[in-house]
Design an enzyme around this catalytic site. Structure first.
Site, mmCIF file in Angstrom:
data_model
loop_
_atom_site.group_PDB
_atom_site.id
_atom_site.type_symbol
_atom_site.label_atom_id
_atom_site.label_comp_id
_atom_site.label_asym_id
_atom_site.label_seq_id
_atom_site.Cartn_x
_atom_site.Cartn_y
_atom_site.Cartn_z
ATOM 1 C CD GLU B 36 -25.758 -16.370 -12.979
ATOM 2 O OE1 GLU B 36 -24.943 -16.610 -13.537
ATOM 3 O OE2 GLU B 36 -26.883 -16.020 -13.489
ATOM 4 C CE1 TYR B 108 -23.006 -12.917 -11.749
ATOM 5 C CE2 TYR B 108 -25.145 -12.830 -10.587
ATOM 6 C CZ TYR B 108 -24.503 -13.008 -11.705
ATOM 7 O OH TYR B 108 -24.814 -13.186 -12.890
ATOM 8 C CG ASP B 148 -19.252 -13.648 -12.831
ATOM 9 O OD1 ASP B 148 -18.362 -12.887 -13.275
ATOM 10 O OD2 ASP B 148 -20.338 -14.203 -13.395
ATOM 11 C CG ASN B 150 -20.446 -10.535 -15.353
ATOM 12 O OD1 ASN B 150 -20.523 -11.446 -16.239
ATOM 13 N ND2 ASN B 150 -21.804 -10.661 -14.435
ATOM 14 C CG HIS B 246 -19.024 -18.714 -14.678
ATOM 15 N ND1 HIS B 246 -18.397 -17.643 -14.679
ATOM 16 C CD2 HIS B 246 -20.135 -18.738 -15.048
ATOM 17 C CE1 HIS B 246 -19.185 -16.541 -14.975
ATOM 18 N NE2 HIS B 246 -20.289 -17.333 -15.442
#
Lengths: 255, 255
Positions: B36, B108, B148, B150, B246
């Site tokens: 990100e 990501y 990440d 998620n 994060h």
DNA sequence: CTTACGACG
DNA sequence: CGTCGTAAG
């Protein structure tokens, strides 16, 4: 004494974060004319809505844009929002509050800095405003038009008159318009109480640390009927407050 | 020792304001996997570009959105951006840096919290990612997929498993996907070094003071090939840094 | 709650 | 440079 303040808030929510209610508590004006609310009424921060003032807002249709308001200790006997010109009223640029012995307007003239089209509308606004305001000189009550006219009148009102002679806000036709407004009988109260004094501004660009260097423009006015000027005892630009890119302009009258 | 850190920066410019370079100076990872970025390469703050690291970015086509990067002390002998799937590559979600004895990915995974359409794409991403990653287990070099994902894997990885059982990021099919990833041979390095330890999270919502109350999720992983796990000596979540929503997740390997 | 873009000033 | 709406997370 009656103290009237005018402030372009550049977003009433931002002004609130920057200490709007602290300013009110310390300065305690009787009447506050606001411009550029950039919020609908329901978005005005609660601490402002809870102030011990009567509040009236005339907001733009477009969200986050323009909008004027008048706050006052005394309850107005009449409020008028808009002037019957669709585009001006949709942009929330002119409103009135009438009191026992006084009529107060909050005025936010369009900016012309974003291009020709807006500059043309600004001139149209001014052309419509002048006869509209003039009518009120004939009224029984004293009247004052407070607000951001987005025009510097004279060289003394701007830090760099030469460089800005072709900049919207200091164009010859705009400056002449202010002269015409004064010729019709209005008084630039702040200037009349500070004749010949330089470096007195009410707006500074956020860019280039303009305020610390006092590279500003005086574009916020109290334009009063003549009898009101006679009552004006003090006029101040409350520069120490950083509520927005404008400073509050305040006038105290012996009323 | 080789230290690899992974951080979802939630905007590399914001992370910079929040002390990214201070973190690098104190933590001095050898390799940093970023997610990100929310910036094009030319928008990455100068002090980051001036760090004594080799830098590679794979940014999204859409401005201010997604994007991954890998910074490393050692210069990669090969870099690959994207995996040949148009929408994934346009969103800047997967990149690789290859070194003498190691392959590192910055990953990501899409968030599914904004609605069904994105949740479907998240599952599509996962379905594409699994065989893609699996191929690398057969490679000569150890490999680690950092980033990440998620997804919280197990109840121990989330502060409120019951309440979130129908929430994107903790859905049964997502959790099973992580299990499948592990069954194919990958190791969740951080968990393997902290078996059975609870309240260890890598992400906290910005809302409701979640981080101070440690109401978080563990969604950032180092998914390594088995031989790499053997070399892992320490795995930490650097919770004390508030660089984004994060925390950096760091693993030191005896390489 | 926070980031970033784009419009507006 | 700063505020706001909007999209995204």
């Amino acid at each position: 004494m009656l103290k009237i303040s005018s402030l372009n808030a550049n977003g009433i929510r931002a002004a609130h974060r920057h200490g709007f209610t602290d300013w009110i508590e310390e300065s305690h004006p009787d009447i506050i004319c606001l411009q550029e609310l950039r919020a609908m009424e329901h978005q005005v921060p609660d601490p402002i809505q809870e102030l011990d003032y009567h509040k009236a807002y005339h907001t733009a249709e477009k969200k986050g844009y323009s909008g004027v308001g008048i706050l006052s200790k005394e309850e107005p006997i009449n409020i008028e929002k808009g002037i019957g010109v669709a585009w001006i009223d949709q942009e929330g640029r002119i409103m009135m509050a009438e009191y026992e012995n006084l009529i107060v307007f909050s005025i936010y003239a369009p900016s012309g800095t974003t291009g020709d089209e807006r500059q043309k509308l600004k001139m149209e606004f001014l052309d419509i405003f002048l006869p509209f305001a003039q009518k009120y000189l004939a009224s029984e009550k004293p009247v004052v038009f407070c607000g951001d006219f987005n025009i510097c009148h004279k060289a003394i009102d701007i830090h760099n008159p030469k460089r800005n002679k072709n900049t919207s806000g200091f164009l010859p036709e705009e400056r002449e318009w202010v002269s015409r407004l004064l010729q019709t009988g209005f008084e630039d109260v702040y200037r009349r109480l500070h004749e010949g004094e330089s470096d007195l501004y009410s707006w500074w660009s956020y860019r280039a640390a303009s305020k610390e260097r006092n590279k500003g423009w005086r574009i916020d006015y109290h334009m009063s009927s003549p009898e009101l000027l006679e009552l004006a005892e003090e006029a101040t630009i409350e520069r120490a407050w950083d509520l927005s890119d404008h400073a509050p302009v305040s006038v105290s009258y012996a009323i």
